[in-house]
Design an enzyme around this catalytic site. Structure first.
Site, short mmCIF file in Angstrom:
data_model
loop_
_atom_site.label_atom_id
_atom_site.label_comp_id
_atom_site.label_asym_id
_atom_site.label_seq_id
_atom_site.Cartn_x
_atom_site.Cartn_y
_atom_site.Cartn_z
N ARG A 141 -1.71 -12.52 9.05
CA ARG A 141 -1.14 -11.19 8.78
C ARG A 141 -0.43 -10.65 10.03
O ARG A 141 -0.40 -11.30 11.07
CB ARG A 141 -2.26 -10.24 8.38
CG ARG A 141 -3.03 -10.68 7.14
CD ARG A 141 -2.15 -10.61 5.92
NE ARG A 141 -2.90 -10.84 4.70
CZ ARG A 141 -3.55 -9.89 4.01
NH1 ARG A 141 -3.59 -8.65 4.45
NH2 ARG A 141 -4.17 -10.19 2.88
N CYS A 473 -11.15 -1.32 5.31
CA CYS A 473 -9.77 -1.29 5.80
C CYS A 473 -9.56 -0.36 7.00
O CYS A 473 -8.60 -0.53 7.75
CB CYS A 473 -8.83 -0.91 4.68
SG CYS A 473 -8.83 -2.13 3.34
FE1 SRM Z 1 -7.20 -3.68 3.57
C1 SRM Z 1 -7.44 -4.96 0.46
C2 SRM Z 1 -5.15 -1.29 2.50
C3 SRM Z 1 -6.41 -2.99 6.77
C4 SRM Z 1 -9.95 -5.41 4.62
N1 SRM Z 1 -6.39 -3.26 1.80
C5 SRM Z 1 -6.57 -3.94 0.64
C6 SRM Z 1 -5.61 -3.45 -0.45
C7 SRM Z 1 -4.37 -4.26 -0.40
C8 SRM Z 1 -6.21 -3.36 -1.87
C9 SRM Z 1 -6.06 -4.54 -2.77
O1 SRM Z 1 -6.35 -5.69 -2.40
O2 SRM Z 1 -5.67 -4.30 -3.92
C10 SRM Z 1 -5.36 -1.99 0.07
C11 SRM Z 1 -4.06 -1.34 -0.35
C12 SRM Z 1 -4.26 0.15 -0.49
C13 SRM Z 1 -3.02 0.89 -0.71
O3 SRM Z 1 -2.88 1.51 -1.79
O4 SRM Z 1 -2.17 0.94 0.16
C14 SRM Z 1 -5.62 -2.18 1.55
N2 SRM Z 1 -5.93 -2.45 4.46
C15 SRM Z 1 -5.24 -1.46 3.85
C16 SRM Z 1 -4.60 -0.53 4.85
C17 SRM Z 1 -3.27 0.05 4.39
C18 SRM Z 1 -5.61 0.58 5.19
C19 SRM Z 1 -5.05 1.75 5.96
O5 SRM Z 1 -5.34 2.86 5.50
O6 SRM Z 1 -4.38 1.59 6.97
C20 SRM Z 1 -4.51 -1.48 6.07
C21 SRM Z 1 -3.25 -2.28 6.06
C22 SRM Z 1 -3.24 -3.24 7.19
C23 SRM Z 1 -1.92 -3.91 7.42
O7 SRM Z 1 -0.97 -3.22 7.76
O8 SRM Z 1 -1.87 -5.14 7.31
C24 SRM Z 1 -5.70 -2.39 5.78
N3 SRM Z 1 -7.98 -4.20 5.39
C25 SRM Z 1 -7.58 -3.71 6.60
C26 SRM Z 1 -8.55 -4.00 7.60
C27 SRM Z 1 -8.49 -3.57 9.05
C28 SRM Z 1 -7.81 -4.58 9.94
O9 SRM Z 1 -7.22 -5.55 9.45
O10 SRM Z 1 -7.87 -4.39 11.14
C29 SRM Z 1 -9.57 -4.67 6.96
C30 SRM Z 1 -10.91 -5.11 7.62
C31 SRM Z 1 -10.78 -6.28 8.51
C32 SRM Z 1 -10.97 -7.55 7.73
O11 SRM Z 1 -10.02 -8.00 7.10
O12 SRM Z 1 -12.10 -8.07 7.73
C33 SRM Z 1 -9.21 -4.80 5.59
N4 SRM Z 1 -8.45 -5.00 2.71
C34 SRM Z 1 -9.57 -5.55 3.29
C35 SRM Z 1 -10.29 -6.31 2.30
C36 SRM Z 1 -11.60 -7.09 2.54
C37 SRM Z 1 -11.27 -8.48 2.90
C38 SRM Z 1 -12.47 -9.36 3.18
O13 SRM Z 1 -12.27 -10.57 3.13
O14 SRM Z 1 -13.53 -8.89 3.50
C39 SRM Z 1 -9.56 -6.17 1.09
C40 SRM Z 1 -9.91 -6.79 -0.26
C41 SRM Z 1 -9.50 -8.20 -0.39
O15 SRM Z 1 -8.79 -8.78 0.43
O16 SRM Z 1 -9.90 -8.79 -1.40
C42 SRM Z 1 -8.42 -5.34 1.39
FE1 SF4 Z 2 -9.28 -0.87 1.53
FE2 SF4 Z 2 -9.92 1.62 1.15
FE3 SF4 Z 2 -8.82 0.23 -0.85
FE4 SF4 Z 2 -11.29 -0.28 -0.10
S1 SF4 Z 2 -10.57 1.65 -0.96
S2 SF4 Z 2 -9.66 -1.81 -0.42
S3 SF4 Z 2 -11.24 0.07 2.08
S4 SF4 Z 2 -7.82 0.79 1.07
#
Ligand code: SRM
Ligand code: SF4
Length: 572
Positions: A141, A473
């Site tokens: 990413r 996230c």
């Molecule tokens: Fe995330 C899935 C938003 C950083 C762990 N994340 C999602 C999704 C795409 C939902 C989905 O799969 O349908 C969310 C979209 C929401 C929306 O409407 O925009 C989403 N993640 C975000 C963001 C926008 C949160 C924010 O408020 O800033 C961040 C975007 C990051 C980027 O620019 O690339 C975001 N997500 C993170 C982080 C933090 C980081 O990367 O430093 C994590 C935790 C670190 C990690 O990955 O362990 C994170 N997101 C997840 C997970 C859990 C993944 C796992 O394997 O544990 C999901 C669910 C999944 O992948 O199945 C997820």
């Molecule tokens: Fe990420 Fe928040 Fe959506 Fe959970 S509710 S997947 S933490 S953006």
């Protein structure tokens, strides 16, 4: 033989991420794409979503869901030019929902792009010399990197590394260009292979972060690969290597858990691409492709053991990592306000509440940043804490930028609690949200500001992070106060994450609503104000005084462990 997950078949049959996305975009009878294609668009930085606020009403009217798309930029290190910012501002206004959403991985998300706008939106991104390639999906990413322009030479070197890593690990497929930019498939244009990622790409997402101590603003222990820059005589001598961090878990499934990465050694700047590449290939070959809930590198390392992982990494590298070098983190989050860099330039870190750039009464972020972009000749740096740094301002231009910030209400400093608070997007766009986050944290912080002020802590920085589900996230398990959605209005409350991002928190209260969260924190704030030692952070205090136990099982924890209240004289 173990059954591969459905996504593995979708990837295998996708002809290097093409699927039938192009055909789906041309289909006007529905606002959605074919289900399998919605898995593939992620590799192109695009998520199909629907407005969850409208679901019930549309279902009653027998209408299809209000589908739209989220697009996420790839911006390694988070650097944008003012011209790029203006282009993204215009794109949000014309093709998306009028807001820009800064993320925890140093980039911008656009929400609410309807299908007919998707290709023009991606073309506008491409025209601004940006892209969305590999911003989501089972790939490396957006590479994040400390956005600290105050240490100009170190920042330049780390940023160059972030960009090189991002480019090196990008998919080779031309699918993004064909589908979204050219609109046609170039004959013979399909990539022949993906030499690093493999034909079926990685088992799951892969994340890299670069920190420059003493700032741990990237949360170096939360990613597959954390690189901690080691400074010697004003330059980066190399990087300490941390592997196997991650945040996500599932409620009620204790074999899923957040984990801080293991520090396994040190590499020089000219070794760093090879190290990253081979961490990726070990995960590519050893990662779980049957169960996506156990497919991240942290589980691969838990399964094989860190020693076996490191041995395999070094075998593939053909050299051993050097011993890790000493370093010291002081804080996570972003230092606020104006700072002067060692090159004499000025940098203003602007607090953007939960990353949402829009105009609010008295705080016109959207139009204010556009005005700043028009007057600015430095850069905009997106931070991994959803904020923005107006960077590289000359002393001569600083008064003009200050005046613009003031005219738009952007000069006022938020409270110490608020500027260290961060929430994920959650409702209405996130399909996985169990509770509100971005839309509810501001009110909770207002309530906690009052409690902090009453306790005499108005000026104290305490990190608070909320997510609408346990995926993590906003990296809530590394906050001093973490709130993780369980169901509408209710959150698990975690305490004890280190202020410098080096220690996970522990569950303190289950399924509490806003009033109960405030009630649980009130006595802790009062006790902290009365009983802390010099320089002691809130999380360190709650651990020392026994409200939560510091110990975790290695560098992971089971979030479902019973709260450690017994030993505490403070826990009500
Ligand atoms: Fe995330 C899935 C938003 C950083 C762990 N994340 C999602 C999704 C795409 C939902 C989905 O799969 O349908 C969310 C979209 C929401 C929306 O409407 O925009 C989403 N993640 C975000 C963001 C926008 C949160 C924010 O408020 O800033 C961040 C975007 C990051 C980027 O620019 O690339 C975001 N997500 C993170 C982080 C933090 C980081 O990367 O430093 C994590 C935790 C670190 C990690 O990955 O362990 C994170 N997101 C997840 C997970 C859990 C993944 C796992 O394997 O544990 C999901 C669910 C999944 O992948 O199945 C997820
Ligand atoms: Fe990420 Fe928040 Fe959506 Fe959970 S509710 S997947 S933490 S953006």
């Amino acid at each position: 033989m173990t059954q591969l997950s459905r996504n593995e078949t979708i990837k295998e049959q996708s002809r290097f991420l093409r699927g039938t996305i192009a055909e789906g975009l041309a289909e006007t009878a529905t606002g959605a794409l074919a289900e399998d294609d919605t898995q593939l668009t992620k590799f192109h930085g695009i998520y199909q979503q629907d407005d969850r606020d409208l679901r019930a009403e549309r279902a009653k009217k027998k209408l299809e869901k209000a589908f739209s798309f989220m697009a996420r930029l790839r911006v390694p290190g988070g650097v944008l030019t003012p011209a790029q910012w203006i282009a993204m501002h215009d794109l949000a206004a014309t093709r998306a929902n009028g807001t820009l959403r800064l993320t925890t991985r140093q980039t911008i998300q656009f929400h609410g792009i309807i299908k007919s706008n998707l290709r023009p939106a991606i073309q506008a991104i491409n025209a601004a010399m940006l892209d969305t390639i590999a911003a989501c999906g089972d790939v490396n990413r957006n590479v994040i990197c400390t956005p600290n322009p105050a240490r100009a030479a170190l920042h330049r070197a780390a940023l160059a590394t972030a960009r090189a890593l991002s480019a090196h690990l990008l998919p080779k497929s031309r699918a993004w260009h064909e589908i979204f930019i050219d609109g046609t498939q170039v004959a013979g244009g399909e990539a022949e292979d993906e030499p690093i990622l493999g034909r079926t790409y990685l088992p799951r997402k892969f994340k890299i972060a670069i920190a420059i101590p003493p700032l741990n603003d990237v949360d170096a222990f939360a990613h597959e690969l954390g690189l901690i820059a080691i400074e010697e005589r004003g330059r980066i001598a190399g990087y300490n290597v941390v592997v196997g961090g991650g945040m996500g878990m599932t409620h009620g499934e204790p074999d899923t858990f957040p984990r801080t990465g293991d520090l396994i050694g040190f590499c020089t700047p000219d070794q760093v691409l090879a190290v990253a590449e081979q961490v990726v290939t070990v995960q590519r070959d050893w990662g779980d492709r049957a169960d996506r809930k156990h497919a991240r590198l942290k589980y691969t390392i838990e399964r094989h053991g860190i020693a076996a992982f490191q041995a395999e990494l070094e075998r593939r590298l053909g050299f051993a990592l050097a011993p890790a070098r000493p370093y010291r983190f002081e804080r996570s989050g972003d230092p606020a306000g104006w700072r002067q860099g060692d090159d004499g330039r000025w940098h203003f870190c602007l607090f953007v509440e939960n990353g949402r750039v829009r105009d609010l009464p008295g705080r016109a972020l959207l139009s204010g940043l556009r005005a700043v972009a028009e007057a600015h000749d430095g850069t905009f740096l997106l931070t991994p804490n959803q904020n923005l740094i107006v960077a590289g301002v000359t002393a001569a231009r600083k008064p003009a930028i200050e005046a613009l910030l003031a005219a738009h209400g952007l000069d006022a400093a938020p409270s110490a609690l608020r500027r260290n608070a961060m929430a994920c997007v959650a409702l209405p766009t996130c399909g996985l949200a169990l509770a509100e986050s971005e839309r509810s944290l501001p009110d909770l912080v207002t309530a906690l500001e009052a409690e902090a002020a009453a306790a005499g802590l108005a000026g104290d920085e305490i990190t608070i992070r909320m997510t609408g589900c346990p995926n993590g996230c906003a990296r809530p398990y590394l906050a001093e106060i973490g709130l993780v959605g369980v169901r509408p209005g209710f959150y698990h409350l975690y305490l004890g994450g280190a202020f410098d991002g080096t220690r996970l928190s522990k569950l303190y209260r289950r399924e509490v609503d806003q009033d109960a969260i405030v009630a649980a924190l009130r006595p802790l704030f009062a006790a902290y104000a009365a009983g802390r030692q010099a320089g002691e952070r809130f999380a360190a205090f709650v651990i020392r005084t026994g409200a939560v136990r510091a110990t975790t099982a290695g560098n992971r924890f089971h979030a479902d462990l019973a709260p450690d209240l017994a030993a505490s004289g403070l826990a009500a």
